[in-house]
Enzyme design. Structure first.
Site, PDB file in Angstrom:
ATOM      1  N   ASN A   9      -4.255   5.669  -0.818  1.00  0.00           N
ATOM      2  CA  ASN A   9      -3.793   5.964  -2.179  1.00  0.00           C
ATOM      3  C   ASN A   9      -5.002   6.394  -2.991  1.00  0.00           C
ATOM      4  OD1 ASN A   9      -2.756   6.023  -4.735  1.00  0.00           O
ATOM      5  ND2 ASN A   9      -2.334   3.817  -4.875  1.00  0.00           N
ATOM      6  N   HIS A 102       4.342   1.345  -7.525  1.00  0.00           N
ATOM      7  CA  HIS A 102       2.975   0.801  -7.536  1.00  0.00           C
ATOM      8  C   HIS A 102       2.774  -0.008  -8.823  1.00  0.00           C
ATOM      9  CE1 HIS A 102      -1.372   0.551  -7.752  1.00  0.00           C
ATOM     10  NE2 HIS A 102      -1.373   0.768  -6.452  1.00  0.00           N
ATOM     11  N   GLU A 104       0.433  -0.172 -10.852  1.00  0.00           N
ATOM     12  CA  GLU A 104      -0.097   0.588 -11.990  1.00  0.00           C
ATOM     13  C   GLU A 104       1.024   1.333 -12.703  1.00  0.00           C
ATOM     14  OE1 GLU A 104      -3.230   2.546  -9.775  1.00  0.00           O
ATOM     15  OE2 GLU A 104      -4.219   0.594  -9.610  1.00  0.00           O
ATOM     16  N   GLY A 180      -8.326  -3.102  -6.849  1.00  0.00           N
ATOM     17  CA  GLY A 180      -9.482  -2.502  -7.508  1.00  0.00           C
ATOM     18  C   GLY A 180     -10.459  -3.514  -8.079  1.00  0.00           C
ATOM     19  N   SER A 219      -8.000  -4.182  -2.472  1.00  0.00           N
ATOM     20  CA  SER A 219      -9.402  -4.268  -2.036  1.00  0.00           C
ATOM     21  C   SER A 219      -9.569  -4.391  -0.520  1.00  0.00           C
ATOM     22  CB  SER A 219     -10.125  -5.414  -2.766  1.00  0.00           C
ATOM     23  OG  SER A 219     -10.132  -5.180  -4.159  1.00  0.00           O
TER      24      SER A 219
HETATM   25  P1  PGA Z   1      -7.626  -0.854  -3.964  1.00  0.00           P
HETATM   26  O1  PGA Z   1      -6.184  -0.283  -4.379  1.00  0.00           O
HETATM   27  O2  PGA Z   1      -7.739  -0.736  -2.467  1.00  0.00           O
HETATM   28  O3  PGA Z   1      -8.618   0.009  -4.699  1.00  0.00           O
HETATM   29  O4  PGA Z   1      -7.669  -2.274  -4.418  1.00  0.00           O
HETATM   30  C1  PGA Z   1      -5.063  -0.505  -3.592  1.00  0.00           C
HETATM   31  C2  PGA Z   1      -3.853   0.089  -4.255  1.00  0.00           C
HETATM   32  O5  PGA Z   1      -3.758   0.057  -5.485  1.00  0.00           O
HETATM   33  O6  PGA Z   1      -2.959   0.636  -3.585  1.00  0.00           O
END
Ligand code: PGA
Length: 257
Positions: A9, A102, A104, A180, A219
């Site tokens: 992603n 997602h 977000e 993140g 992460s």
């Molecule tokens: P990240 O994001 O690996 O940067 O934590 C994962 C995601 O939001 O799909």
């Protein structure tokens, strides 16, 4: 055997030039390790670069068969929805997958379960495989509400999908506190939720409960992927930050066994 999947992603990152660099470098690395690539790999770039990435893949990926996915879609076929992109359009330019729900999008763009269900239905109707994301916040975890939140996100969707749709669904458990942030759920913490997610699917349809791929996201890095992916109910990963770094992402891809 359940299908193993690793999806990248990219979120709102990359340019035309860097998209190409990432894909070309990734393919070069993966080709050297081809016998260790046990997962289906999906790349989800920003939507404006989907077609560009499609041609970069076509020019460079002779036999890895990397798939192309979008990060979002709208839940209607066409019409007066300024700025939105429909699943029919994504399928038309060669996408096979789409990330839906997602965190977000749920948090920053107020996406509700109802909207997410519409998007899923429209994606299925156009032969796209959705990757549906679910996950709890830090506060929800700390107040012991993780399972309740997961159930409230997943059960209405499971109940509303047909068996045929369910068979095509991919799930991604992404604890919001791990996205993140550099904080990762431990393999045991993640496995506990994955097992619960699988039990919810099993209650809806025993066979799909067994066959559905449930990815972990939050992460995921080269140095923690192997430990996460060896858990029985973790079938791969949805990777944000680390998917922009070819060396990291190729190691993650080859950590699936
Ligand atoms: P990240 O994001 O690996 O940067 O934590 C994962 C995601 O939001 O799909």
């Amino acid at each position: 055997m359940r299908k193993k999947v690793v999806a990248a992603n990219w979120k709102m990152n990359s340019t035309k030039a860097s998209s190409k660099d990432i894909i070309v470098n990734l393919i070069t690395l993966l080709k050297k390790e081809q016998e260790n690539v046990a997962a289906e790999i999906i790349i989800c770039p920003p939507s404006v670069y989907l077609e560009h990435c499609k041609s970069v893949l076509a020019e460079n990926d002779s036999n890895l068969n990397i798939k192309l996915g979008a990060q979002n879609c709208y839940g209607k076929e066409k019409g007066a929805y300024t700025g939105e992109i429909s699943p029919i359009m994504l399928a038309d330019i060669g996408c096979t997958h789409v990330i839906i729900g997602h965190s977000e999008r749920r948090q920053l763009f107020n996406e509700s379960n109802e909207l997410i269900l519409e998007k899923l239905k429209e994606a299925f109707a156009n032969n796209l495989t959705p990757i549906l994301c679910i996950g709890e916040t830090k506060e929800e975890r700390e107040t012991n509400n993780t399972f309740a939140v997961i159930k409230s996100q997943l059960k209405p969707i499971l109940d509303a999908l047909t068996d045929t749709e369910l068979q095509k669904l991919i799930l991604a458990y992404e604890p919001i506190w791990a996205i993140g942030t550099g904080l990762t759920a431990t393999p045991t913490e993640a496995e506990e939720v994955h097992a619960y997610v699988r039990s919810l699917v099993r209650n809806r349809n025993i066979e799909v409960g067994h066959s559905i791929s449930i990815l972990y996201g939050g992460s995921v890095k080269a140095d923690n992927a192997k430990d996460l992916f060896k858990m029985v109910n973790i079938d791969g990963g949805l990777v944000g930050g680390a998917s922009l770094i070819p060396q990291e992402f190729s190691t993650i891809c080859t950590s699936v066994r």
